[in-house]
Design a protein around this motif. Structure first.
Motif, PDB file in Angstrom:
ATOM      1  N   TRP A   1       0.673   4.289  -2.786  1.00 34.41           N
ATOM      2  CA  TRP A   1       0.078   5.516  -2.285  1.00 34.41           C
ATOM      3  C   TRP A   1       0.386   6.725  -3.172  1.00 34.41           C
ATOM      4  O   TRP A   1      -0.515   7.471  -3.542  1.00 34.41           O
ATOM      5  CB  TRP A   1       0.553   5.787  -0.853  1.00 34.41           C
ATOM      6  CG  TRP A   1      -0.028   7.042  -0.301  1.00 34.41           C
ATOM      7  CD1 TRP A   1      -1.228   7.172   0.309  1.00 34.41           C
ATOM      8  CD2 TRP A   1       0.545   8.349  -0.351  1.00 34.41           C
ATOM      9  NE1 TRP A   1      -1.442   8.479   0.652  1.00 34.41           N
ATOM     10  CE2 TRP A   1      -0.362   9.228   0.254  1.00 34.41           C
ATOM     11  CE3 TRP A   1       1.740   8.856  -0.854  1.00 34.41           C
ATOM     12  CZ2 TRP A   1      -0.114  10.588   0.378  1.00 34.41           C
ATOM     13  CZ3 TRP A   1       1.977  10.219  -0.726  1.00 34.41           C
ATOM     14  CH2 TRP A   1       1.056  11.065  -0.117  1.00 34.41           C
ATOM     15  N   LEU A   2       1.628   6.931  -3.512  1.00 32.75           N
ATOM     16  CA  LEU A   2       2.026   8.103  -4.302  1.00 32.75           C
ATOM     17  C   LEU A   2       1.404   8.104  -5.699  1.00 32.75           C
ATOM     18  O   LEU A   2       0.802   9.116  -6.096  1.00 32.75           O
ATOM     19  CB  LEU A   2       3.550   8.229  -4.379  1.00 32.75           C
ATOM     20  CG  LEU A   2       4.061   9.478  -5.098  1.00 32.75           C
ATOM     21  CD1 LEU A   2       3.570  10.742  -4.400  1.00 32.75           C
ATOM     22  CD2 LEU A   2       5.569   9.461  -5.185  1.00 32.75           C
TER      23      LEU A   2
ATOM     24  N   ASN B   1       0.821  -1.213   0.000  1.00 33.12           N
ATOM     25  CA  ASN B   1       0.000   0.000   0.000  1.00 33.12           C
ATOM     26  C   ASN B   1       0.854   1.261   0.000  1.00 33.12           C
ATOM     27  O   ASN B   1       0.477   2.271  -0.581  1.00 33.12           O
ATOM     28  CB  ASN B   1      -0.938   0.008   1.202  1.00 33.12           C
ATOM     29  CG  ASN B   1      -2.086  -0.956   1.013  1.00 33.12           C
ATOM     30  OD1 ASN B   1      -2.419  -1.306  -0.122  1.00 33.12           O
ATOM     31  ND2 ASN B   1      -2.678  -1.386   2.099  1.00 33.12           N
ATOM     32  N   ILE B   2       1.988   1.214   0.683  1.00 28.10           N
ATOM     33  CA  ILE B   2       2.879   2.376   0.730  1.00 28.10           C
ATOM     34  C   ILE B   2       3.450   2.663  -0.660  1.00 28.10           C
ATOM     35  O   ILE B   2       3.563   3.816  -1.066  1.00 28.10           O
ATOM     36  CB  ILE B   2       4.006   2.148   1.757  1.00 28.10           C
ATOM     37  CG1 ILE B   2       3.401   2.064   3.152  1.00 28.10           C
ATOM     38  CG2 ILE B   2       5.052   3.236   1.681  1.00 28.10           C
ATOM     39  CD1 ILE B   2       4.383   1.651   4.228  1.00 28.10           C
TER      40      ILE B   2
ATOM     41  N   LYS C   1      -5.305  10.835  -8.472  1.00 25.86           N
ATOM     42  CA  LYS C   1      -6.496  11.506  -7.926  1.00 25.86           C
ATOM     43  C   LYS C   1      -6.431  13.010  -8.159  1.00 25.86           C
ATOM     44  O   LYS C   1      -7.412  13.630  -8.554  1.00 25.86           O
ATOM     45  CB  LYS C   1      -6.656  11.203  -6.439  1.00 25.86           C
ATOM     46  CG  LYS C   1      -7.178   9.826  -6.170  1.00 25.86           C
ATOM     47  CD  LYS C   1      -7.312   9.586  -4.674  1.00 25.86           C
ATOM     48  CE  LYS C   1      -7.724   8.155  -4.411  1.00 25.86           C
ATOM     49  NZ  LYS C   1      -7.853   7.879  -2.985  1.00 25.86           N
TER      50      LYS C   1
ATOM     51  N   ARG D   1      -1.315   6.678  -6.707  1.00 33.59           N
ATOM     52  CA  ARG D   1      -2.771   6.884  -6.545  1.00 33.59           C
ATOM     53  C   ARG D   1      -3.074   8.341  -6.214  1.00 33.59           C
ATOM     54  O   ARG D   1      -4.029   8.914  -6.735  1.00 33.59           O
ATOM     55  CB  ARG D   1      -3.309   5.973  -5.448  1.00 33.59           C
ATOM     56  CG  ARG D   1      -3.424   4.543  -5.872  1.00 33.59           C
ATOM     57  CD  ARG D   1      -3.966   3.697  -4.751  1.00 33.59           C
ATOM     58  NE  ARG D   1      -4.041   2.311  -5.168  1.00 33.59           N
ATOM     59  CZ  ARG D   1      -4.277   1.312  -4.353  1.00 33.59           C
ATOM     60  NH1 ARG D   1      -4.459   1.530  -3.054  1.00 33.59           N
ATOM     61  NH2 ARG D   1      -4.327   0.076  -4.808  1.00 33.59           N
ATOM     62  N   ALA D   2      -2.277   8.932  -5.333  1.00 32.67           N
ATOM     63  CA  ALA D   2      -2.483  10.336  -4.965  1.00 32.67           C
ATOM     64  C   ALA D   2      -2.284  11.246  -6.174  1.00 32.67           C
ATOM     65  O   ALA D   2      -3.072  12.174  -6.397  1.00 32.67           O
ATOM     66  CB  ALA D   2      -1.537  10.720  -3.833  1.00 32.67           C
TER      67      ALA D   2
END
Length: 120
Positions: free
Chosen positions: A6-7, A2-3, A13, A9-10
């Motif tokens: 994260w970037l 997940n880590i 978004k 996906r951010a």
């Protein structure tokens, strides 16, 4: 795992929000004027369909429609998206070819940019 995700996906978004905001603001004057008269509302629906197509292309969203069973649709009918994401509501405009309107909660009338779709 997940880590690591994260970037990206951010970043996606933020990009998707920017695509929506920029295309929405560019089309807003057209939305506003086509919602002034009830007879122009079908034109607004077509503009929204174009807007959603642009968001799909710019956002890399691929839509696959699977129909298990074809039933004749009797009018009037209610479509209930499940709000599993922010894109499911706009995609309804691409899926449903008939003219239709959305119902929204009363609070939407207070949203500065979106209220025209529910009050005009």
């Amino acid at each position: 795992m997940n880590i690591i995700l994260w970037l990206p996906r951010a970043i996606y978004k933020i990009y998707a929000i920017m695509v929506f905001v920029v295309t929405f603001l560019l089309l807003y004057p057209i939305y506003y004027f086509t919602l002034l008269k009830k007879k122009w509302h079908p034109i607004t629906i077509e503009i929204i369909r174009f807007h959603v197509l642009a968001m799909q292309i710019l956002g890399g969203i691929i839509m696959i429609v699977e129909r298990v069973e074809k039933k004749p649709i009797q009018k009037p009918y209610v479509i209930c998206p499940n709000h599993s994401s922010y894109i499911d509501i706009p995609l309804v405009f691409r899926l449903v070819k008939d003219y239709f309107i959305f119902l929204g909660k009363k609070e939407i009338e207070n949203y500065p940019l979106f209220h025209i779709f529910f009050t005009k």
